[in-house]
Design an enzyme around this catalytic site. Structure first.
Site, PDB file in Angstrom:
ATOM      1  N   HIS A   1     -11.184  46.593 -42.601  1.00 21.58           N
ATOM      2  CA  HIS A   1     -10.730  46.692 -43.987  1.00 21.58           C
ATOM      3  C   HIS A   1     -11.799  47.185 -44.951  1.00 21.58           C
ATOM      4  O   HIS A   1     -11.488  47.799 -45.967  1.00 21.58           O
ATOM      5  CB  HIS A   1     -10.191  45.340 -44.460  1.00 21.58           C
ATOM      6  CG  HIS A   1      -8.790  45.073 -44.015  1.00 21.58           C
ATOM      7  ND1 HIS A   1      -7.740  44.925 -44.887  1.00 21.58           N
ATOM      8  CD2 HIS A   1      -8.257  44.946 -42.779  1.00 21.58           C
ATOM      9  CE1 HIS A   1      -6.620  44.697 -44.211  1.00 21.58           C
ATOM     10  NE2 HIS A   1      -6.917  44.710 -42.923  1.00 21.58           N
TER      11      HIS A   1
ATOM     12  N   ASP B   1      -8.840  44.583 -52.012  1.00 19.98           N
ATOM     13  CA  ASP B   1      -7.913  44.599 -50.893  1.00 19.98           C
ATOM     14  C   ASP B   1      -6.701  43.730 -51.219  1.00 19.98           C
ATOM     15  O   ASP B   1      -6.822  42.629 -51.754  1.00 19.98           O
ATOM     16  CB  ASP B   1      -8.618  44.059 -49.643  1.00 19.98           C
ATOM     17  CG  ASP B   1      -7.857  44.360 -48.364  1.00 19.98           C
ATOM     18  OD1 ASP B   1      -6.725  43.865 -48.229  1.00 19.98           O
ATOM     19  OD2 ASP B   1      -8.404  45.072 -47.504  1.00 19.98           O
TER      20      ASP B   1
ATOM     21  N   HIS C   1       6.250  43.699 -46.034  1.00 15.37           N
ATOM     22  CA  HIS C   1       5.599  42.540 -46.656  1.00 15.37           C
ATOM     23  C   HIS C   1       6.232  42.236 -48.017  1.00 15.37           C
ATOM     24  O   HIS C   1       6.444  41.071 -48.364  1.00 15.37           O
ATOM     25  CB  HIS C   1       4.099  42.787 -46.813  1.00 15.37           C
ATOM     26  CG  HIS C   1       3.335  42.653 -45.533  1.00 15.37           C
ATOM     27  ND1 HIS C   1       3.186  41.449 -44.880  1.00 15.37           N
ATOM     28  CD2 HIS C   1       2.683  43.569 -44.779  1.00 15.37           C
ATOM     29  CE1 HIS C   1       2.469  41.621 -43.781  1.00 15.37           C
ATOM     30  NE2 HIS C   1       2.157  42.896 -43.695  1.00 15.37           N
TER      31      HIS C   1
ATOM     32  N   TRP D   1     -18.538  55.590 -26.839  1.00 15.25           N
ATOM     33  CA  TRP D   1     -18.273  55.991 -28.236  1.00 15.25           C
ATOM     34  C   TRP D   1     -18.030  57.485 -28.300  1.00 15.25           C
ATOM     35  O   TRP D   1     -18.699  58.265 -27.619  1.00 15.25           O
ATOM     36  CB  TRP D   1     -19.463  55.615 -29.128  1.00 15.25           C
ATOM     37  CG  TRP D   1     -19.213  55.858 -30.583  1.00 15.25           C
ATOM     38  CD1 TRP D   1     -19.670  56.890 -31.341  1.00 15.25           C
ATOM     39  CD2 TRP D   1     -18.428  55.054 -31.473  1.00 15.25           C
ATOM     40  NE1 TRP D   1     -19.229  56.786 -32.634  1.00 15.25           N
ATOM     41  CE2 TRP D   1     -18.462  55.659 -32.744  1.00 15.25           C
ATOM     42  CE3 TRP D   1     -17.693  53.877 -31.297  1.00 15.25           C
ATOM     43  CZ2 TRP D   1     -17.794  55.113 -33.849  1.00 15.25           C
ATOM     44  CZ3 TRP D   1     -17.036  53.347 -32.404  1.00 15.25           C
ATOM     45  CH2 TRP D   1     -17.087  53.961 -33.659  1.00 15.25           C
TER      46      TRP D   1
ATOM     47  N   HIS E   1      -3.728  52.366 -29.653  1.00 17.68           N
ATOM     48  CA  HIS E   1      -3.213  51.043 -30.012  1.00 17.68           C
ATOM     49  C   HIS E   1      -2.259  51.107 -31.205  1.00 17.68           C
ATOM     50  O   HIS E   1      -1.784  50.081 -31.670  1.00 17.68           O
ATOM     51  CB  HIS E   1      -4.375  50.108 -30.331  1.00 17.68           C
ATOM     52  CG  HIS E   1      -5.237  50.571 -31.478  1.00 17.68           C
ATOM     53  ND1 HIS E   1      -5.818  51.824 -31.506  1.00 17.68           N
ATOM     54  CD2 HIS E   1      -5.618  49.964 -32.631  1.00 17.68           C
ATOM     55  CE1 HIS E   1      -6.520  51.956 -32.627  1.00 17.68           C
ATOM     56  NE2 HIS E   1      -6.405  50.848 -33.325  1.00 17.68           N
TER      57      HIS E   1
ATOM     58  N   ASN F   1      -5.055  54.248 -38.892  1.00 25.75           N
ATOM     59  CA  ASN F   1      -5.979  55.376 -38.972  1.00 25.75           C
ATOM     60  C   ASN F   1      -5.840  56.297 -37.769  1.00 25.75           C
ATOM     61  O   ASN F   1      -5.840  57.529 -37.907  1.00 25.75           O
ATOM     62  CB  ASN F   1      -7.423  54.877 -39.069  1.00 25.75           C
ATOM     63  CG  ASN F   1      -7.748  54.343 -40.448  1.00 25.75           C
ATOM     64  OD1 ASN F   1      -7.028  54.583 -41.413  1.00 25.75           O
ATOM     65  ND2 ASN F   1      -8.825  53.594 -40.551  1.00 25.75           N
ATOM     66  N   SER F   2      -5.728  55.708 -36.580  1.00 29.08           N
ATOM     67  CA  SER F   2      -5.598  56.526 -35.368  1.00 29.08           C
ATOM     68  C   SER F   2      -4.304  57.334 -35.381  1.00 29.08           C
ATOM     69  O   SER F   2      -4.279  58.496 -34.971  1.00 29.08           O
ATOM     70  CB  SER F   2      -5.653  55.630 -34.124  1.00 29.08           C
ATOM     71  OG  SER F   2      -6.947  55.112 -33.942  1.00 29.08           O
TER      72      SER F   2
ATOM     73  N   GLU G   1      -4.736  60.199 -37.880  1.00 30.16           N
ATOM     74  CA  GLU G   1      -5.669  61.196 -37.342  1.00 30.16           C
ATOM     75  C   GLU G   1      -5.006  62.007 -36.237  1.00 30.16           C
ATOM     76  O   GLU G   1      -5.252  63.223 -36.111  1.00 30.16           O
ATOM     77  CB  GLU G   1      -6.926  60.509 -36.830  1.00 30.16           C
ATOM     78  CG  GLU G   1      -7.829  60.005 -37.949  1.00 30.16           C
ATOM     79  CD  GLU G   1      -8.908  59.039 -37.492  1.00 30.16           C
ATOM     80  OE1 GLU G   1      -9.604  58.495 -38.366  1.00 30.16           O
ATOM     81  OE2 GLU G   1      -9.036  58.821 -36.266  1.00 30.16           O
TER      82      GLU G   1
ATOM     83  N   ASP H   1       0.117  45.726 -37.947  1.00 27.69           N
ATOM     84  CA  ASP H   1       1.165  46.742 -38.140  1.00 27.69           C
ATOM     85  C   ASP H   1       1.346  47.659 -36.933  1.00 27.69           C
ATOM     86  O   ASP H   1       2.067  48.645 -37.008  1.00 27.69           O
ATOM     87  CB  ASP H   1       0.870  47.581 -39.392  1.00 27.69           C
ATOM     88  CG  ASP H   1      -0.450  48.341 -39.303  1.00 27.69           C
ATOM     89  OD1 ASP H   1      -1.171  48.191 -38.284  1.00 27.69           O
ATOM     90  OD2 ASP H   1      -0.779  49.076 -40.250  1.00 27.69           O
TER      91      ASP H   1
END
Length: 469
Positions: free
Chosen positions: A30, A135, A166, A348, A366, A370-371, A374, A390
């Site tokens: 976060h 946040d 939510h 990495w 997963h 972000n993944s 991207e 999420d």
């Protein structure tokens, strides 16, 4: 005037400049998107007129400001300040991060717990705090902003769909009930604008499923109740991705700024390619390589890692797998040796550059937000195994709404399931359709994150909003 100032301090504080206090949730990933948001705002603001105090726990500040300096190297109008993480002296980690979240929230949510750090920042900079931003998980910032008499701006660091479920927490609990909700897990949320293909079982735990009495579930519920009181809510998505959901959220909040996806709007810091992954990819055919990564927090079970390794070996496809070294013990005994020709296993990778490489044909992930974004930006279809938060909702969007990937059967990796999914994406007309769909999505997102796109325009409007006092 802040009620905790005495007259002597008040006379020292300037009021002609803006001072934005930004609070990061100190767990998971976060902190990074919120710091990137702060940096983007700092890049748009006059350095001598707008000051940003970035506030979090010592561990988070150390990870985000690794040089040891608490002033941002690129933006001198950003300074970092520490707050207590709530751990008592002699605390020993139990192995459960929820325990640490519980300790932090019990401290930080107490009335008056955060006013001291505001006072420290104001004394240091010489400018009163004019806006509290943070946040969305930190629902108690609403009370802090009221206490010091300034606006509160809340930041949701994921997409609009997860924010929507939510916001509808009380509606969902009333409609499905807390007991027996599992029997209705295949029912859809067609009563929520834009979520007609989302099922009850796709909702993150803590809303209508799971342990609703946990600290984390209570935090999320309090957040959903507090958000309408914010002077503005920022979302790490773009208006074009789902206008129906975005417009519904706009009707719920005073102001809504879609300023993302943040990882695409803001140029990422250059990550060293220490293992020469890109050089290896240069030698591979277009759309031929499977890229595997589960981010920094999600980890498949040992049995699943074993099954995934078996499937990659049996498929014969080229692969690049980013995995922590200590997890390699769960591979089949001969996996690393036999895979030297077909694969690279490293600890990495520079993910954005890897996904953008022409050689990558599918991303096993997963379904972290972000993944997913991207992968969309790189036009790479996904195979995903959700873990928490999420992830299930993002996976449903990928498979059933956008049709740009697949969820693993039964939400668990098996050798047969992976082989089947790889074949569907890499070798069938279904995979071609996914690539066409993801190309269209990329166009939508690319238009929004362009310099003159909606997300960058909303960043400028957000700066205007937080500096208008």
């Amino acid at each position: 005037m802040h009620k905790y100032f005495n007259t002597q301090k008040s006379n020292k504080i300037k009021t002609m400049n803006n001072h934005i206090a930004i609070f990061a949730f100190p767990f998971g990933s976060h902190g990074t998107p919120l710091l990137n948001t702060t940096r983007q705002l700092a890049s748009l603001a006059p350095q001598n007129k707008v000051h940003f105090s970035f506030i979090s726990t010592p561990n988070t500040i150390t990870s985000l400001f690794p040089s040891g300096s608490k002033t941002d190297a690129d933006y001198p109008n950003i300074k970092a300040y520490e707050i207590w993480d709530g751990k008592p002296e002699g605390y020993v980690f139990s192995g459960n991060h929820l325990d640490e979240i519980d300790l932090f929230l019990k401290h930080a949510a107490r009335p008056g717990a955060l006013t001291k750090v505001l006072e420290e920042a104001e004394d240091n900079i010489g400018v009163k705090v004019s806006c509290v931003m943070g946040d969305a998980f930190l629902w108690f910032l609403c009370d802090l902003a009221k206490e010091v008499g300034v606006p509160w701006v809340s930041c949701w660091v994921s997409g609009e769909h997860s924010l929507s479920v939510h916001v509808y927490t009380d509606v969902l609990r009333e409609r499905f009930g807390i007991q027996g909700v599992e029997a209705r897990e295949d029912e859809t949320l067609d009563f929520i604008p834009g979520l007609s293909k989302i099922r009850v079982k796709d909702i993150p735990d803590g809303i209508a499923t799971g342990n609703l009495d946990s600290t984390f579930a209570q935090m999320l519920h309090k957040m959903s109740q507090a958000l309408p009181n914010a002077s503005a809510v920022c979302i790490s998505s773009c208006e074009e991705l789902d206008p129906v959901v975005t417009n519904d959220l706009k009707s719920k909040f005073s102001k809504t700024f879609s300023i993302g996806p943040l990882n695409l709007v803001i140029a990422p810091q250059k990550i060293a390619d220490n293992y020469n992954c890109l050089g290896w990819l240069d030698k591979q055919k277009p759309n031929s390589v499977v890229y595997v990564s589960f981010g920094s927090a999600a980890t498949p079970t040992p049995n699943e890692l074993f099954a995934l390794a078996q499937a990659l070996q049996a498929s014969g496809v080229k692969f690049l797998w980013s995995i922590k070294d200590h997890l390699k013990v769960h591979f089949p005994n001969d996996f690393l040796e036999k895979s030297r020709e077909n694969g690279m296993v490293v600890s990495w990778v520079p993910q954005i550059e890897v996904l953008a490489h022409d050689a990558i044909g599918v991303f096993i992930t997963h379904f972290g937000y972000n993944s997913v974004t991207e992968s969309i930006a790189a036009e790479v279809p996904m195979i995903g195994r959700p873990f928490f938060g999420d992830h299930k909702l993002n996976g449903r969007l990928v498979e059933a709404v956008w049709e740009v990937g697949l969820q693993v059967e039964g939400e668990t990796f098996t050798k047969e399931g992976i082989l089947k999914s790889l074949d569907r994406i890499l070798s069938s007309d279904e995979g071609k359709k996914m690539r066409a769909n993801i190309k269209s999505l990329k166009h939508l997102v690319g238009k929004a994150v362009a310099p003159d796109g909606s997300s960058n325009k909303n960043f400028r409007l957000l700066l205007e909003h937080i500096t208008k006092t």
